[in-house]
Design a protein around this motif. Structure first.
Motif, PDB file in Angstrom:
ATOM      1  N   ASN A  59       0.823  -1.256  -0.089  1.00 38.17           N
ATOM      2  CA  ASN A  59       0.077   0.079  -0.051  1.00 38.17           C
ATOM      3  C   ASN A  59       0.940   1.163   0.211  1.00 38.17           C
ATOM      4  O   ASN A  59       2.134   1.210   0.073  1.00 38.17           O
ATOM      5  CB  ASN A  59      -0.890   0.074   1.332  1.00 38.17           C
ATOM      6  CG  ASN A  59      -0.124  -0.149   2.496  1.00 38.17           C
ATOM      7  OD1 ASN A  59       0.607   0.839   2.977  1.00 38.17           O
ATOM      8  ND2 ASN A  59      -0.253  -1.088   3.262  1.00 38.17           N
ATOM      9  N   GLY A  60       0.326   2.463  -0.212  1.00 36.32           N
ATOM     10  CA  GLY A  60       1.147   3.662  -0.262  1.00 36.32           C
ATOM     11  C   GLY A  60       1.683   4.193   1.086  1.00 36.32           C
ATOM     12  O   GLY A  60       2.552   4.836   1.030  1.00 36.32           O
ATOM     13  N   THR A  61       1.115   3.802   2.244  1.00 40.43           N
ATOM     14  CA  THR A  61       1.915   3.955   3.438  1.00 40.43           C
ATOM     15  C   THR A  61       2.983   3.163   3.884  1.00 40.43           C
ATOM     16  O   THR A  61       4.164   3.571   4.275  1.00 40.43           O
ATOM     17  CB  THR A  61       0.832   3.575   4.827  1.00 40.43           C
ATOM     18  OG1 THR A  61      -0.411   4.263   4.285  1.00 40.43           O
ATOM     19  CG2 THR A  61       1.254   4.048   5.792  1.00 40.43           C
ATOM     20  N   LEU A  64       5.935   4.448   1.725  1.00 42.88           N
ATOM     21  CA  LEU A  64       6.628   5.582   2.289  1.00 42.88           C
ATOM     22  C   LEU A  64       7.842   5.288   3.269  1.00 42.88           C
ATOM     23  O   LEU A  64       8.685   5.763   3.309  1.00 42.88           O
ATOM     24  CB  LEU A  64       5.664   6.533   2.744  1.00 42.88           C
ATOM     25  CG  LEU A  64       4.677   7.445   1.942  1.00 42.88           C
ATOM     26  CD1 LEU A  64       3.667   8.034   2.654  1.00 42.88           C
ATOM     27  CD2 LEU A  64       5.911   8.664   1.369  1.00 42.88           C
ATOM     28  N   THR A  85      -2.037  17.300   4.629  1.00 39.97           N
ATOM     29  CA  THR A  85      -1.841  16.274   3.858  1.00 39.97           C
ATOM     30  C   THR A  85      -2.400  14.995   4.216  1.00 39.97           C
ATOM     31  O   THR A  85      -3.103  15.072   5.470  1.00 39.97           O
ATOM     32  CB  THR A  85      -0.474  15.728   3.420  1.00 39.97           C
ATOM     33  OG1 THR A  85      -0.344  14.340   2.682  1.00 39.97           O
ATOM     34  CG2 THR A  85       0.452  15.460   4.579  1.00 39.97           C
ATOM     35  N   PHE A  86      -2.681  13.873   3.600  1.00 38.39           N
ATOM     36  CA  PHE A  86      -3.209  12.679   4.342  1.00 38.39           C
ATOM     37  C   PHE A  86      -2.314  12.332   5.562  1.00 38.39           C
ATOM     38  O   PHE A  86      -1.065  12.229   5.240  1.00 38.39           O
ATOM     39  CB  PHE A  86      -3.434  11.662   3.444  1.00 38.39           C
ATOM     40  CG  PHE A  86      -3.941  10.410   3.879  1.00 38.39           C
ATOM     41  CD1 PHE A  86      -5.222  10.694   4.879  1.00 38.39           C
ATOM     42  CD2 PHE A  86      -3.709   9.184   3.802  1.00 38.39           C
ATOM     43  CE1 PHE A  86      -5.920   9.252   5.255  1.00 38.39           C
ATOM     44  CE2 PHE A  86      -4.056   8.058   3.988  1.00 38.39           C
ATOM     45  CZ  PHE A  86      -5.220   8.151   4.904  1.00 38.39           C
ATOM     46  N   ALA A  88      -1.178   9.640   6.511  1.00 38.55           N
ATOM     47  CA  ALA A  88      -0.402   8.573   6.269  1.00 38.55           C
ATOM     48  C   ALA A  88       1.098   9.038   5.771  1.00 38.55           C
ATOM     49  O   ALA A  88       2.174   8.520   6.078  1.00 38.55           O
ATOM     50  CB  ALA A  88      -0.619   7.567   5.133  1.00 38.55           C
ATOM     51  N   SER A  89       1.074  10.447   5.157  1.00 36.23           N
ATOM     52  CA  SER A  89       2.290  10.856   4.967  1.00 36.23           C
ATOM     53  C   SER A  89       3.241  10.911   6.092  1.00 36.23           C
ATOM     54  O   SER A  89       4.494  10.771   5.963  1.00 36.23           O
ATOM     55  CB  SER A  89       2.219  12.237   4.123  1.00 36.23           C
ATOM     56  OG  SER A  89       1.458  12.242   3.153  1.00 36.23           O
ATOM     57  N   VAL A 131       4.770  16.029  -0.661  1.00 35.13           N
ATOM     58  CA  VAL A 131       3.485  15.334  -1.237  1.00 35.13           C
ATOM     59  C   VAL A 131       2.985  16.229  -2.533  1.00 35.13           C
ATOM     60  O   VAL A 131       2.802  17.443  -2.244  1.00 35.13           O
ATOM     61  CB  VAL A 131       2.550  15.461   0.036  1.00 35.13           C
ATOM     62  CG1 VAL A 131       1.209  14.909  -0.507  1.00 35.13           C
ATOM     63  CG2 VAL A 131       2.965  14.880   0.971  1.00 35.13           C
ATOM     64  N   ASP A 153       6.023  11.828  -2.282  1.00 35.82           N
ATOM     65  CA  ASP A 153       4.781  10.993  -2.003  1.00 35.82           C
ATOM     66  C   ASP A 153       3.766  11.516  -3.185  1.00 35.82           C
ATOM     67  O   ASP A 153       2.832  12.296  -2.865  1.00 35.82           O
ATOM     68  CB  ASP A 153       4.219  11.570  -0.828  1.00 35.82           C
ATOM     69  CG  ASP A 153       2.810  10.844  -0.341  1.00 35.82           C
ATOM     70  OD1 ASP A 153       2.136  10.127  -1.298  1.00 35.82           O
ATOM     71  OD2 ASP A 153       2.330  10.889   0.794  1.00 35.82           O
ATOM     72  N   ALA A 155       0.903   9.798  -4.236  1.00 31.89           N
ATOM     73  CA  ALA A 155      -0.251   8.865  -4.110  1.00 31.89           C
ATOM     74  C   ALA A 155      -1.321   9.549  -4.734  1.00 31.89           C
ATOM     75  O   ALA A 155      -2.152   8.981  -5.181  1.00 31.89           O
ATOM     76  CB  ALA A 155      -0.553   8.698  -2.545  1.00 31.89           C
ATOM     77  N   GLN A 156      -1.545  10.782  -4.697  1.00 33.10           N
ATOM     78  CA  GLN A 156      -2.695  11.426  -5.441  1.00 33.10           C
ATOM     79  C   GLN A 156      -2.363  11.965  -6.904  1.00 33.10           C
ATOM     80  O   GLN A 156      -3.365  12.834  -7.412  1.00 33.10           O
ATOM     81  CB  GLN A 156      -3.064  12.480  -4.587  1.00 33.10           C
ATOM     82  CG  GLN A 156      -3.559  12.181  -3.023  1.00 33.10           C
ATOM     83  CD  GLN A 156      -4.087  13.323  -2.489  1.00 33.10           C
ATOM     84  OE1 GLN A 156      -4.006  14.343  -2.598  1.00 33.10           O
ATOM     85  NE2 GLN A 156      -4.434  13.207  -0.997  1.00 33.10           N
ATOM     86  N   SER A 177       0.089   5.109  -4.387  1.00 33.27           N
ATOM     87  CA  SER A 177      -0.772   4.156  -3.616  1.00 33.27           C
ATOM     88  C   SER A 177      -1.949   3.786  -4.824  1.00 33.27           C
ATOM     89  O   SER A 177      -2.290   4.586  -5.783  1.00 33.27           O
ATOM     90  CB  SER A 177      -1.713   5.006  -2.711  1.00 33.27           C
ATOM     91  OG  SER A 177      -3.117   4.147  -2.311  1.00 33.27           O
ATOM     92  N   PHE A 179      -4.819   2.630  -3.869  1.00 35.83           N
ATOM     93  CA  PHE A 179      -6.337   2.483  -3.117  1.00 35.83           C
ATOM     94  C   PHE A 179      -7.074   2.926  -4.058  1.00 35.83           C
ATOM     95  O   PHE A 179      -6.866   3.698  -5.055  1.00 35.83           O
ATOM     96  CB  PHE A 179      -6.298   3.500  -2.080  1.00 35.83           C
ATOM     97  CG  PHE A 179      -7.251   3.609  -1.040  1.00 35.83           C
ATOM     98  CD1 PHE A 179      -7.454   2.712  -0.246  1.00 35.83           C
ATOM     99  CD2 PHE A 179      -8.530   4.404  -1.200  1.00 35.83           C
ATOM    100  CE1 PHE A 179      -8.565   2.577   0.907  1.00 35.83           C
ATOM    101  CE2 PHE A 179      -9.800   4.388  -0.430  1.00 35.83           C
ATOM    102  CZ  PHE A 179      -9.524   3.483   0.291  1.00 35.83           C
ATOM    103  N   LYS A 182      -8.065   6.394  -5.754  1.00 36.70           N
ATOM    104  CA  LYS A 182      -6.934   7.011  -6.415  1.00 36.70           C
ATOM    105  C   LYS A 182      -6.994   7.250  -8.014  1.00 36.70           C
ATOM    106  O   LYS A 182      -7.638   6.513  -8.439  1.00 36.70           O
ATOM    107  CB  LYS A 182      -5.535   6.457  -5.982  1.00 36.70           C
ATOM    108  CG  LYS A 182      -5.381   6.399  -4.612  1.00 36.70           C
ATOM    109  CD  LYS A 182      -4.912   7.507  -3.627  1.00 36.70           C
ATOM    110  CE  LYS A 182      -5.022   7.177  -2.077  1.00 36.70           C
ATOM    111  NZ  LYS A 182      -4.437   8.148  -1.218  1.00 36.70           N
ATOM    112  N   GLY A 190      -3.041  -1.480  -2.581  1.00 41.78           N
ATOM    113  CA  GLY A 190      -1.518  -1.675  -3.405  1.00 41.78           C
ATOM    114  C   GLY A 190      -0.837  -0.490  -3.497  1.00 41.78           C
ATOM    115  O   GLY A 190      -1.434   0.632  -3.086  1.00 41.78           O
TER     116      GLY A 190
HETATM  117  C1  LIG Z   1      -3.533   7.424   0.146  1.00 43.09           C
HETATM  118  C2  LIG Z   1      -2.471   8.161   0.318  1.00 43.09           C
HETATM  119  C3  LIG Z   1      -1.522   7.475   1.105  1.00 43.09           C
HETATM  120  C4  LIG Z   1      -1.442   6.328   1.807  1.00 43.09           C
HETATM  121  O1  LIG Z   1      -1.786   5.221   0.816  1.00 43.09           O
HETATM  122  P1  LIG Z   1      -2.572   3.928   1.152  1.00 43.09           P
HETATM  123  O2  LIG Z   1      -2.255   2.886   0.138  1.00 43.09           O
HETATM  124  O3  LIG Z   1      -3.936   4.116   1.447  1.00 43.09           O
HETATM  125  O4  LIG Z   1      -1.735   3.370   2.333  1.00 43.09           O
HETATM  126  C5  LIG Z   1      -0.263   8.369   1.265  1.00 43.09           C
HETATM  127  N1  LIG Z   1      -0.109   9.724   1.115  1.00 43.09           N
HETATM  128  C6  LIG Z   1      -1.154  10.258   0.518  1.00 43.09           C
HETATM  129  C7  LIG Z   1      -0.983  11.660   0.076  1.00 43.09           C
HETATM  130  C8  LIG Z   1      -2.319   9.825   0.230  1.00 43.09           C
HETATM  131  O5  LIG Z   1      -3.288  10.356  -0.552  1.00 43.09           O
END
Ligand SMILES: *Cc1c(COP(=O)(O)O)cnc(C)c1O
Length: 363
Positions: A59-61, A64, A85-86, A88-89, A131, A153, A155-156, A177, A179, A182, A190
């Motif tokens: 996953n995206g977390t 990182l 930011t989200f 998880a960053s 990010v 990062d 992810a978006q 990510s 998810f 996204k 993933g």
């Molecule tokens: C979604 C997201 C993540 C985490 O991704 P996951 O796959 O949900 O773990 C990290 N950083 C940002 C900016 C995100 O939007």
């Protein structure tokens, strides 16, 4: 007419037969972990980003945390990260043993800048997480010019284009990510790490498999974090659609501007040189919560994603206590995401803008 905040199912409708076919192929093949679809998708996605290496992770977390570990980040180090930011960053930092240090953002782009990063750097700064928020692009090269490696990062930001290339190929290492919501989303969790550095890529591969290079000797305490074969097979069907979907997101942004949204709220500004595939379309208004209520009453999807920035979240309270982040506080208070998707059309955009106009007239 109600307009949903996002629409992930319409773009997939025509692809269903092919998606079911590849899922069946994986089931019949029987290789579910690190199989041929993962290898192929790693190469295809890295090539799309303009990066030499792609490594699929859970996953995206995790992406990182593993990226930071691959850069050698550990106990005693500091990692600079935006607070807007989200979660998880920043959440990805403490598992490495390092400490998050929160920095401010540019309120117009929602991204960190070399100035906001530099303001909080110390001799202990080992890395920066920049990010690409909402699909915009952080100035990765300019930050690396400060002398510190960047984990981008992204992810978006899948589908976004930039003057220096695409997110994922801009700096030392980047994370994605997949998810489902996204820009490029699978049917579960993933993630992916991209880099141009072969040694960093080797360390990432080792870390995602329990800290072992050969699956016999365990050199490091690593992670059990891989992209599933089934997800990879699905994502290989979706990747060729990404540019078209990204264009749909750009067109949606144009529909809003053409319907006059910029006269009513502050629109998001692309970073210089960026053509964002907007993941979320986030506007600003002094009375964002009242605007949200008015849109809700008209059936228009909206959400304040990061009303409480990370440095004020309970889990980070001890770390964020001294942070002075005026732009973060401002955008946290005033931002509001309005409907955005690859298929948001001019009529839907006009409906949203009419609802915002109605709020402005009554305010
Ligand atoms: C979604 C997201 C993540 C985490 O991704 P996951 O796959 O949900 O773990 C990290 N950083 C940002 C900016 C995100 O939007």
């Amino acid at each position: 007419m109600a307009v949903p905040l996002f629409d992930t199912s319409t773009p997939l409708a025509a692809l269903r037969p092919r998606l079911l076919e590849v899922m069946q192929e994986v089931v019949e093949d029987g290789r579910y972990i690190l199989g041929p679809n993962v290898s192929a998708f790693e190469q295809e996605f890295a090539a799309y980003c303009g990066a030499g290496h792609g490594i699929g992770v859970g996953n995206g977390t995790d992406a990182l945390t593993i990226a930071l570990r691959a850069l050698g980040v550990g106990p005693g180090d500091e990692v600079v990260v935006p607070s807007f930011t989200f979660y998880a960053s920043a959440e990805a930092i403490p598992p490495t043993g390092a400490t998050p240090v929160f920095c401010d953002v540019d309120p117009d782009t929602f991204c960190v800048t070399p100035e906001t990063v530099k303001a909080v750097m110390t001799p202990r700064t080992k890395a920066v997480i920049a990010v690409d928020l909402f699909g915009n692009v952080a100035p990765v090269r300019e930050i690396e010019a400060l002398g510190v490696p960047v984990v981008e990062d992204a992810a978006q930001a899948a589908g976004t284009t930039y003057v220096h290339g695409r997110p994922g190929g801009l700096g030392t290492i980047a994370t994605f990510s997949f998810f489902p919501s996204k820009n490029l989303g699978g049917f579960g969790d993933g993630g992916m790490i991209t880099t141009n550095d072969a040694e960093i890529a080797d360390r990432v591969r080792m870390l995602r498999f329990h800290g072992s290079y050969d699956k016999v000797t365990y050199q490091h305490v690593g992670y059990n974090s891989r992209l599933d074969e089934l997800q990879a097979a699905i994502l290989r069907v979706l990747l060729p659609q990404l540019d078209g979907w990204a264009d749909g997101r750009r067109a949606a942004g144009r529909h809003y501007a053409e319907a006059g949204l910029g006269e009513l709220v502050t629109l998001p500004q692309p970073s210089p040189g960026a053509d964002p595939a907007w993941h979320l379309y986030v506007v600003r208004h002094e009375r964002a919560d009242d605007l949200a209520g008015a849109l809700e009453a008209r059936g228009i999807g909206q959400k304040a994603y990061y009303r409480v920035p990370i440095h004020r979240q309970p889990a980070m309270a001890g770390l964020g206590a001294g942070a002075d982040l005026p732009a973060t506080e401002e955008v946290a208070r005033t931002h509001l995401a309005i409907p955005m998707s690859a298929v948001l059309d001019a009529d839907q955009a006009a409906e949203v803008v009419a609802a915002v106009r109605g709020f402005a007239a009554g305010a």
